[in-house]
Structure formats: structure tokens, C-alpha cells
Motif scaffolding. Structure first.
Motif: not given
Length: 161
Positions: A105-109
Motif C-alpha cells: 500500500m503506497l501513498a498516492s498524491p
């Protein structure tokens, strides 16, 4: 024995740390509560929740399967990464040795997150060929489960912060 990999990606309005806490770290409690039709219960058979832990998952009435045993292979809290393997149960049938999955789970803008299932390795026995439709059906159910958890978190913004 054959092996093949499937990659998929989705998005969520929930930040990665919050979604990881809910969908991975507290999944044993949260998912049976918000989606009992999908997962009825989860029981730790061996371990303390970390790598090497084996859980028995009893599926709900919407599943074609009764149960599965999952082994936690890796949990990385800092990078919101979770790896597990399905090692036993009727989901494997007599044709699959195991299924291993890694989810990040990666941060999105936009403040939410990008959910990457970077590897799903299906270890087949003999010359068995797993049909694409079966894999797609499993991916759709997993995506639906993510959406149920996401909706719950959106409705309860004070939880899992």
C-alpha cells in the motif's frame, strides 16, 4: 509443477498506514464484522501474528470455499507490505500446491493510496493449467472486500488512525 504470476493494482481514498492497520493488522477482527458473507471467522492456529503465523480462515456463505489456512510470510509496517501464502484448504483443491501473495500500500498524491498486488504465484501440481476466469473471479472478490473495508473506514474516520 508450474508457477505463474499475476499482477494487479487498485486505489483507495484511505491513506496507506490507516488501510494497512485495518485491512492487514486487524483483519481478523474487522473483516468478519463488516463482511461476514465473505469471511465468517479467522483463528490463529500457530504463532503470534508475525511471520510464520498460521491462521485458519472460515469463509462466509458467499464463498464457494469452506476454509483455508494462511501463513504470514512477511509484514513490513514501515512500508505497508504484507506477504502471505495459502498453504491448505479447499481453495487449493488437488491441483494447487500453494498461492503466495505480496500486497503493498503506497501513498498516492491525492492523500489516499495505491494498492499493488505485486506477485500472486500459483504453484500448480503436474501439468495442471489454472483458468484465467478462476483467477479473475478471485481478484474481483478480493477487490470487493477492499471496497467494503474502505467504505467502513470512510464512514468511521476516527478508526485506525
Amino acid at each position: 509443477m508450474g508457477a505463474f504470476t499475476i499482477e494487479s493494482q487498485g486505489t483507495s481514498a484511505i491513506p496507506p498506514n490507516r488501510l494497512f492497520k485495518a485491512f492487514v493488522l486487524d483483519a481478523d477482527n474487522l473483516i468478519p464484522m463488516v463482511a461476514p458473507h465473505a469471511i465468517k471467522s479467522t483463528e490463529i492456529i500457530e504463532g503470534n501474528g508475525g511471520p510464520g503465523t498460521i491462521k485458519k480462515i472460515t469463509f462466509g456463505e458467499d464463498s464457494q470455499f469452506k476454509h483455508a489456512k494462511h501463513r504470514t510470510d512477511m509484514i513490513d509496517l514501515e512500508h505497508c507490505t504484507y506477504c502471505f501464502s495459502v498453504i491448505e484448504g479447499d481453495a487449493l483443491s488437488e491441483k494447487l500446491e500453494n498461492i503466495s501473495t505480496e500486497t503493498k500500500m503506497l501513498a498516492s498524491p491525492d492523500g489516499g493510496c495505491i494498492i499493488k498486488t505485486t506477485t500472486s504465484k500459483y504453484q500448480t501440481m503436474g501439468e495442471f493449467q489454472l483458468m484465467e476466469e478462476k483467477i479473475q473471479g478471485g481478484k474481483e472478490k478480493a477487490s470487493g472486500l477492499f471496497k467494503v473495508v474502505e467504505a467502513y473506514l470512510l464512514a468511521h474516520p476516527d478508526l485506525y488512525n
